[in-house]
Design a protein around this motif. Structure first.
Motif, PDB file in Angstrom:
ATOM      1  N   GLN A 441      17.375  29.242 -88.358  1.00 52.62           N
ATOM      2  CA  GLN A 441      18.040  28.512 -89.184  1.00 52.62           C
ATOM      3  C   GLN A 441      19.889  27.871 -89.323  1.00 52.62           C
ATOM      4  O   GLN A 441      20.106  26.891 -89.192  1.00 52.62           O
ATOM      5  CB  GLN A 441      17.742  28.885 -90.290  1.00 52.62           C
ATOM      6  CG  GLN A 441      18.722  28.189 -91.400  1.00 52.62           C
ATOM      7  CD  GLN A 441      17.422  29.017 -92.921  1.00 52.62           C
ATOM      8  OE1 GLN A 441      17.155  29.861 -93.207  1.00 52.62           O
ATOM      9  NE2 GLN A 441      17.933  27.457 -94.221  1.00 52.62           N
ATOM     10  N   ARG A 442      20.734  29.088 -88.850  1.00 52.10           N
ATOM     11  CA  ARG A 442      21.797  29.055 -88.527  1.00 52.10           C
ATOM     12  C   ARG A 442      22.090  27.910 -87.295  1.00 52.10           C
ATOM     13  O   ARG A 442      22.863  27.238 -88.004  1.00 52.10           O
ATOM     14  CB  ARG A 442      22.636  30.064 -88.196  1.00 52.10           C
ATOM     15  CG  ARG A 442      24.028  29.927 -88.463  1.00 52.10           C
ATOM     16  CD  ARG A 442      25.023  31.457 -88.324  1.00 52.10           C
ATOM     17  NE  ARG A 442      24.466  31.796 -87.090  1.00 52.10           N
ATOM     18  CZ  ARG A 442      24.827  32.078 -86.511  1.00 52.10           C
ATOM     19  NH1 ARG A 442      25.340  31.135 -85.534  1.00 52.10           N
ATOM     20  NH2 ARG A 442      24.718  32.231 -84.783  1.00 52.10           N
ATOM     21  N   ARG A 443      21.727  28.079 -86.230  1.00 50.84           N
ATOM     22  CA  ARG A 443      22.027  27.047 -85.470  1.00 50.84           C
ATOM     23  C   ARG A 443      21.161  25.451 -85.321  1.00 50.84           C
ATOM     24  O   ARG A 443      21.697  24.657 -85.189  1.00 50.84           O
ATOM     25  CB  ARG A 443      21.096  27.834 -83.906  1.00 50.84           C
ATOM     26  CG  ARG A 443      21.883  28.606 -83.300  1.00 50.84           C
ATOM     27  CD  ARG A 443      21.370  28.996 -82.243  1.00 50.84           C
ATOM     28  NE  ARG A 443      19.933  29.403 -81.946  1.00 50.84           N
ATOM     29  CZ  ARG A 443      19.880  30.504 -82.392  1.00 50.84           C
ATOM     30  NH1 ARG A 443      20.028  31.366 -82.123  1.00 50.84           N
ATOM     31  NH2 ARG A 443      18.324  31.212 -82.395  1.00 50.84           N
ATOM     32  N   ALA A 447      23.671  22.789 -85.871  1.00 49.55           N
ATOM     33  CA  ALA A 447      23.508  20.724 -85.255  1.00 49.55           C
ATOM     34  C   ALA A 447      23.672  20.110 -85.530  1.00 49.55           C
ATOM     35  O   ALA A 447      23.921  18.597 -85.897  1.00 49.55           O
ATOM     36  CB  ALA A 447      21.974  21.405 -84.095  1.00 49.55           C
ATOM     37  N   ALA A 448      22.613  19.688 -87.090  1.00 45.02           N
ATOM     38  CA  ALA A 448      22.839  19.212 -88.199  1.00 45.02           C
ATOM     39  C   ALA A 448      24.334  18.887 -88.616  1.00 45.02           C
ATOM     40  O   ALA A 448      24.201  17.439 -88.506  1.00 45.02           O
ATOM     41  CB  ALA A 448      22.052  19.023 -88.750  1.00 45.02           C
ATOM     42  N   ALA A 449      24.608  19.662 -88.667  1.00 46.76           N
ATOM     43  CA  ALA A 449      26.891  18.959 -89.223  1.00 46.76           C
ATOM     44  C   ALA A 449      26.903  18.649 -87.836  1.00 46.76           C
ATOM     45  O   ALA A 449      28.092  17.576 -88.861  1.00 46.76           O
ATOM     46  CB  ALA A 449      26.974  20.161 -89.583  1.00 46.76           C
ATOM     47  N   ASN A 450      26.508  19.066 -86.959  1.00 46.46           N
ATOM     48  CA  ASN A 450      27.307  18.225 -85.627  1.00 46.46           C
ATOM     49  C   ASN A 450      27.291  16.660 -85.622  1.00 46.46           C
ATOM     50  O   ASN A 450      27.915  15.712 -85.187  1.00 46.46           O
ATOM     51  CB  ASN A 450      27.246  19.496 -84.290  1.00 46.46           C
ATOM     52  CG  ASN A 450      28.333  20.379 -84.496  1.00 46.46           C
ATOM     53  OD1 ASN A 450      29.103  20.455 -85.132  1.00 46.46           O
ATOM     54  ND2 ASN A 450      27.347  21.445 -83.189  1.00 46.46           N
ATOM     55  N   ALA A 451      25.700  16.781 -85.940  1.00 42.73           N
ATOM     56  CA  ALA A 451      25.420  15.405 -85.525  1.00 42.73           C
ATOM     57  C   ALA A 451      25.384  14.200 -86.384  1.00 42.73           C
ATOM     58  O   ALA A 451      25.993  12.704 -86.104  1.00 42.73           O
ATOM     59  CB  ALA A 451      23.753  15.486 -85.611  1.00 42.73           C
TER      60      ALA A 451
END
Length: 527
Positions: A441-443, A447-451
Motif C-alpha cells: 500500500q505504501r508503494r 507511485a500515485a503521488a509521483n504520478a
C-alpha cells in the motif's frame, strides 16, 4: 625360635603404621607420570585453597552492596541532624571528606567532579581555576586567568578541563597550561561535556548552542535557540540530550542533528533558574523564580508533583541513588525518595557558612556533595547518595596510570557518532519490518503521488509561453537601453527607414548598370 614369627609380625605392623598416607586431594594426580608437572599442579591447588580461605575471611569485612542512610532515633527527624553530628559518627576516613575551603576574594565558585570522582575542579568567577585530588588534599594545578570565568567542566578525563571565560571557551591541561581557544563559542555562560560522544557544548548570552568534537576539533552543530540569553543547561545522562532553561519559563531539549528543539515544555510562570535530570533519564526537576520545584516525567512530559519554597532555588542536582539537592541562598536541603512520590519532609538540611550557593554537584561513587558558594567550596557528607559499587569499565576511582591510558583508548574506540543522540536511544540499530500488505500500500501511494507530481509539472510546462530567446541577457539590455532613450525613438526610427531606402536605391542602381553591361539574352539570368 618360636617367637621369631610373632616379632616379625609386630615389626611389620609398626612399620605400616609409620607410613605416610597420601592426601586425598592428590587422588586425581594418580595418572600423571611427570613428576615436575605433578608438583606444579599440587602447588596451584594449594594456592587456590589459600585464596578461598582468605576470601572467606575477608568477606565479612567487605562493604555492603547497598547504600546506607541516616536513621532517626526516637521522635527526632533526620532533617534535624546536623552535619557535625554526622561527621562525629562516621569513621575517621569518611570524616576527612567533609571540609570547607574559605576563598572569599575570588568567588562565587563553581565546582564539578571527574567521572571517577577522584578529582575536583574549581572555578572562581574572578579567574581562579584549580584541580585537586579532594580526598587527599593534593593540589594538581592552580592558575589565575585574570578574566571572568562563568563555568568549568572536565573533558573525557581529569587530564583536560574547559573553562567558559568572558569571551571564549578555553581548554587547559592538568598542568594549567592553555591548550586551545575555541573562538566559535562566543560569550559562553554554561558548559556540558558528553563523554560517550566526545562533544563539548556551550550556550551563553547570544542564545546559540554549540557542539564541538574534542577528539577531532570540528564544530559538529550550531543551533540558534531564538529564546534569548541562557545560563541553565544540563544533559540527560541516559540519552545525551541537552536540556536548556530559558527566561520565558520553557525548557527545550536539543540534539546536534536537528536544528529545532525536539521537545519544548512550559514549566514555570517565570524564568527557569536551575534544572537537573535523574541518572535513569526518566525524571526532570526544574526550579523557577515562581518559588516552585517541579518534578516532570520525561517519558510523558507531564508534571508528577511540585514543591513550594520560601525563596527561589538557584541550584539543583540529583545523586546516583536519587537524592535531590536544592540550594536556596545559604540553605541546603536534601530530599530522599522525592522523585517517584512526593516526600513530606527533607532528608537532611545544612546551613552553609561561606555564603550563597552557586553550584551543586554530587561526587560519583561517594556519599559527598560538593557545594560552590560565594565564599569558597564546601564538601558535605550525605549518607546514601553515592553508588556503593562501581564498574571499572565505566569509571575506576582506583585506576593506575596505565589503566587510565588504556581506558582513554577504549573510549575513543567506543566513541558514538552525534547522529545517535535522540530521545529514545533504544531505537538505534533497530530495523522495523513492515507487513507485506502495508508495504504494498505504501508503494502504491508513493507511485500515485509521483504520478500526480509529474502531471502537475507537465501542465505548468504546457501553460508556460515559449520565449524563443526573448529573454536573453543581450535582449534584456537592449530593452533597458531603449527605455532610457524613449524620447528619441521616433527620430531613430525615421533615420533607420531613410538609411534602408537609400540602401535599396543604391542596390537597384548597381543592378541596372550591371544589366546594361551584358547582352540582352543573358538578362534572364540576373533576375
Amino acid at each position: 625360635m618360636a617367637d621369631e614369627p610373632a616379632e616379625q609380625e609386630l615389626l611389620t605392623l609398626q612399620a605400616s603404621s609409620r607410613k605416610k598416607k597420601k592426601p586425598k586431594q592428590d587422588a586425581y594426580l594418580g595418572g600423571v607420570s611427570d613428576r615436575k608437572l605433578k608438583g606444579q599442579l599440587r602447588h596451584t591447588e594449594r594456592l587456590y585453597k589459600e585464596a578461598n580461605k582468605a576470601a572467606a575471611t575477608i568477606n565479612q569485612w567487605l562493604a555492603p552492596s547497598e547504600a546506607g542512610f541516616v536513621e532517626a532515633e526516637g521522635i527526632e527527624e533526620t532533617w534535624q541532624i546536623q552535619q557535625q553530628q554526622i561527621v562525629a559518627a562516621v569513621e575517621q576516613g569518611a570524616a576527612r571528606k567533609a571540609f570547607d575551603l574559605s576563598l572569599p576574594d575570588l568567588g562565587p565558585y563553581r565546582c564539578t567532579y571527574s567521572r571517577a570522582g577522584r578529582h575536583m575542579l574549581l572555578g572562581g568567577e574572578k579567574g581562579h581555576l584549580a584541580v585537586m585530588e579532594w580526598q587527599s588534599g593534593h593540589l594538581t594545578c592552580e592558575v589565575q586567568v585574570k578574566e571572568t570565568t562563568r563555568d568549568v567542566t572536565f573533558l573525557h578525563s581529569e587530564q583536560f578541563f574547559a573553562a567558559a571565560q568572558k569571551k571564549y571557551v578555553y581548554i587547559y591541561d592538568k598542568r594549567g597550561l592553555e591548550v586551545h581557544c575555541l573562538r566559535g563559542h562566543a560569550a559562553p555562560e554554561v558548559l556540558e561535556f558528553l563523554p560517550h560522544h566526545f562533544l563539548l557544548s556551550s550556550i551563553g548570552e547570544q542564545g546559540v548552542l554549540h557542539y564541538q568534537d574534542t577528539s577531532t576539533g570540528q564544530v559538529v552543530a550550531t543551533h540558534r535557540t531564538r529564546l534569548g540569553p541562557c545560563d541553565v543547561m544540563r544533559q540527560n545522562p541516559h540519552n545525551a540530550v541537552l536540556c536548556c532553561g530559558h527566561a520565558n519559563g520553557t525548557v527545550t531539549m536539543w540534539t546536534p542533528n536537528i536544528t529545532t528543539p525536539v521537545v519544548k515544555m512550559l514549566c514555570h510562570r517565570g524564568a527557569v533558574k536551575a534544572l537537573a535530570v535523574d541518572p535513569t533519564g526518566h525524571q526532570l526537576v526544574t526550579a523557577g523564580v515562581d518559588r516552585q520545584v517541579k518534578v516532570w516525567d520525561i517519558r510523558t512530559f507531564k508534571p508528577l508533583h511540585a514543591y513550594f519554597a520560601n525563596s527561589p532555588a538557584t541550584s539543583l542536582d540529583i545523586s546516583q541513588r536519587g537524592i535531590l539537592a536544592v540550594g536556596q541562598g545559604r540553605r541546603l536541603q536534601l530530599w530522599r525518595d522525592c522523585l517517584s512520590r512526593k516526600a513530606a519532609a527533607p532528608y537532611l538540611t545544612h546551613m552553609l557558612p561561606l555564603g550563597g550557593i552557586s553550584s551543586l554537584r554530587f561526587c560519583p561513587y561517594e556519599d559527598v556533595l560538593g557545594v560552590g558558594t560565594a565564599g569558597g567550596v564546601s564538601s558535605v557528607l550525605v549518607p546514601g547518595a553515592g553508588e556503593p559499587n562501581f564498574d571499572s569499565f565505566v569509571a575506576n576511582p582506583y585506576a593506575s596510570i596505565k589503566e587510565r591510558r588504556e581506558q582513554e583508548v577504549a573510549q575513543l574506540l567506543d566513541k558514538l557518532q552525534p547522529d545517535t543522540i535522540m530521545l529514545d536511544p533504544d531505537t538505534v540499530g533497530k530495523v522495523l519490518k513492515e507487513p507485506v500488505d502495508v508495504a504494498a500500500q505504501r508503494r502504491q501511494e508513493e507511485a500515485a503521488a509521483n504520478a500526480a507530481r509529474l502531471a502537475s509539472q507537465r501542465d505548468k510546462a504546457d501553460e508556460r509561453a515559449k520565449m524563443k530567446g526573448r529573454n536573453k541577457p543581450t535582449r534584456r539590455q537592449k530593452k533597458k537601453q531603449m527605455n532610457i532613450i524613449e524620447d528619441k525613438k521616433p527620430l531613430l526610427r525615421a533615420k533607420i527607414q531613410e538609411e534602408e531606402r537609400a540602401r535599396k536605391e543604391v542596390a537597384q542602381e548597381a543592378k541596372r548598370q550591371k544589366l546594361e553591361s551584358v547582352p540582352r539574352a543573358l538578362h534572364r539570368l540576373y533576375q
